[in-house]
Design a protein around this motif. Sequence first.
Motif, PDB file in Angstrom:
ATOM      1  N   CYS A  62       0.835  -1.202   0.000  1.00  0.00           N
ATOM      2  CA  CYS A  62       0.000   0.000   0.000  1.00  0.00           C
ATOM      3  C   CYS A  62       0.865   1.244   0.000  1.00  0.00           C
ATOM      4  N   ILE A  63       0.448   2.223  -0.768  1.00  0.00           N
ATOM      5  CA  ILE A  63       1.225   3.451  -0.890  1.00  0.00           C
ATOM      6  C   ILE A  63       1.235   4.257   0.400  1.00  0.00           C
ATOM      7  N   PHE A 128      -7.245   8.757   9.064  1.00  0.00           N
ATOM      8  CA  PHE A 128      -6.371   7.590   8.935  1.00  0.00           C
ATOM      9  C   PHE A 128      -5.441   7.727   7.739  1.00  0.00           C
ATOM     10  N   LEU A 129      -5.998   8.061   6.585  1.00  0.00           N
ATOM     11  CA  LEU A 129      -5.173   8.195   5.381  1.00  0.00           C
ATOM     12  C   LEU A 129      -4.189   9.358   5.506  1.00  0.00           C
ATOM     13  N   THR A 130      -4.626  10.452   6.088  1.00  0.00           N
ATOM     14  CA  THR A 130      -3.728  11.604   6.258  1.00  0.00           C
ATOM     15  C   THR A 130      -2.560  11.259   7.169  1.00  0.00           C
ATOM     16  N   ASN A 131      -2.863  10.540   8.246  1.00  0.00           N
ATOM     17  CA  ASN A 131      -1.801  10.158   9.177  1.00  0.00           C
ATOM     18  C   ASN A 131      -0.798   9.217   8.531  1.00  0.00           C
ATOM     19  N   GLN A 132      -1.290   8.231   7.794  1.00  0.00           N
ATOM     20  CA  GLN A 132      -0.383   7.278   7.155  1.00  0.00           C
ATOM     21  C   GLN A 132       0.406   7.921   6.015  1.00  0.00           C
ATOM     22  N   TRP A 133      -0.201   8.868   5.338  1.00  0.00           N
ATOM     23  CA  TRP A 133       0.518   9.547   4.263  1.00  0.00           C
ATOM     24  C   TRP A 133       1.646  10.417   4.812  1.00  0.00           C
ATOM     25  N   SER A 134       1.433  10.988   5.983  1.00  0.00           N
ATOM     26  CA  SER A 134       2.477  11.818   6.583  1.00  0.00           C
ATOM     27  C   SER A 134       3.692  10.994   7.013  1.00  0.00           C
ATOM     28  N   TRP A 135       3.494   9.705   7.268  1.00  0.00           N
ATOM     29  CA  TRP A 135       4.589   8.829   7.653  1.00  0.00           C
ATOM     30  C   TRP A 135       5.194   8.084   6.459  1.00  0.00           C
ATOM     31  N   THR A 136       4.684   8.331   5.283  1.00  0.00           N
ATOM     32  CA  THR A 136       5.191   7.641   4.096  1.00  0.00           C
ATOM     33  C   THR A 136       6.507   8.274   3.638  1.00  0.00           C
ATOM     34  N   ALA A 148      -2.937   9.204  -4.304  1.00  0.00           N
ATOM     35  CA  ALA A 148      -3.030   9.173  -2.846  1.00  0.00           C
ATOM     36  C   ALA A 148      -3.578  10.489  -2.312  1.00  0.00           C
ATOM     37  N   ARG A 149      -3.072  11.595  -2.856  1.00  0.00           N
ATOM     38  CA  ARG A 149      -3.575  12.909  -2.416  1.00  0.00           C
ATOM     39  C   ARG A 149      -5.041  13.089  -2.813  1.00  0.00           C
ATOM     40  N   ALA A 150      -5.420  12.584  -3.992  1.00  0.00           N
ATOM     41  CA  ALA A 150      -6.816  12.694  -4.419  1.00  0.00           C
ATOM     42  C   ALA A 150      -7.725  11.897  -3.500  1.00  0.00           C
ATOM     43  N   ALA A 151      -7.285  10.715  -3.074  1.00  0.00           N
ATOM     44  CA  ALA A 151      -8.090   9.910  -2.156  1.00  0.00           C
ATOM     45  C   ALA A 151      -8.291  10.638  -0.833  1.00  0.00           C
ATOM     46  N   ILE A 152      -7.245  11.272  -0.343  1.00  0.00           N
ATOM     47  CA  ILE A 152      -7.361  12.028   0.914  1.00  0.00           C
ATOM     48  C   ILE A 152      -8.294  13.220   0.733  1.00  0.00           C
ATOM     49  N   THR A 153      -8.129  13.929  -0.387  1.00  0.00           N
ATOM     50  CA  THR A 153      -8.928  15.134  -0.625  1.00  0.00           C
ATOM     51  C   THR A 153     -10.413  14.815  -0.735  1.00  0.00           C
TER      52      THR A 153
END
Length: 227
Positions: A62-63, A128-136, A148-153
């Motif tokens: 997962c990205i 959840f997605l924002t938190n995991q994206w910040s640690w990517t 990934a950004r579109a999914a969060i938005t």
Amino acid sequence: MEGGSGGAYGAAKAGGSFDLGRFVQQPQVLARIASAVFALVVFSCLIGEGYINQSGSSDLFCIFNHNEDACRYGIGIGILAFLACIFFFMVDIYFPQISNTTDRKYLVLADLGFSGLWTFLWFIGFCFLTNQWSWTQAEDVLFGADSARAAITFSFFSIFSWGLLITFAYKRYKIGVEDFAQSYVDPTPEVSTPYSSYPNISHDSYQQPPFTHTAEAPEGYQPPPVY
């Protein structure tokens, strides 16, 4: 209230003709279409480019910080939200044809409950997605960053679109409750009237029944004469 009174819960009277232009202009229909589009974007981005592999490896991950739960959660709530929008969209189409107010009530309550639940789930998904994206790590993302950004938005946008659906469903439910309160008649028991006297009979003109005679008072005792 089982009857078939039309116009309950914010819908037109049962049996009316369907007007597509007027139907699409309804606020809850517009909010539902927007929610379906947002959900489609979220799970499409995650399915299409949410799983990537590193160079020289065929293993997909997962990205979002290699967290499989993040992708599964986004795809899951996105697909279910899209299917629910289709279902309630069909309900909105056939809702004016439903004459039973009890069925209308249950459908509006189902819409209200599902919208409230999915508003909460979209909020959890966005966090959840924002938190995991910040640690990517940036070096782990060779492509798919825009998806990934579109999914969060669009997860963020879905919070407000489903929140609007809560508002519209609550208004429809409130209208139905108010209509029921106005049309409800309390069945008060009738006040019992006292029995009236038999007509043409007066209590003062009572006559003694026949074949009866009063006992005569006995005469006073007289002793026999003394001689």
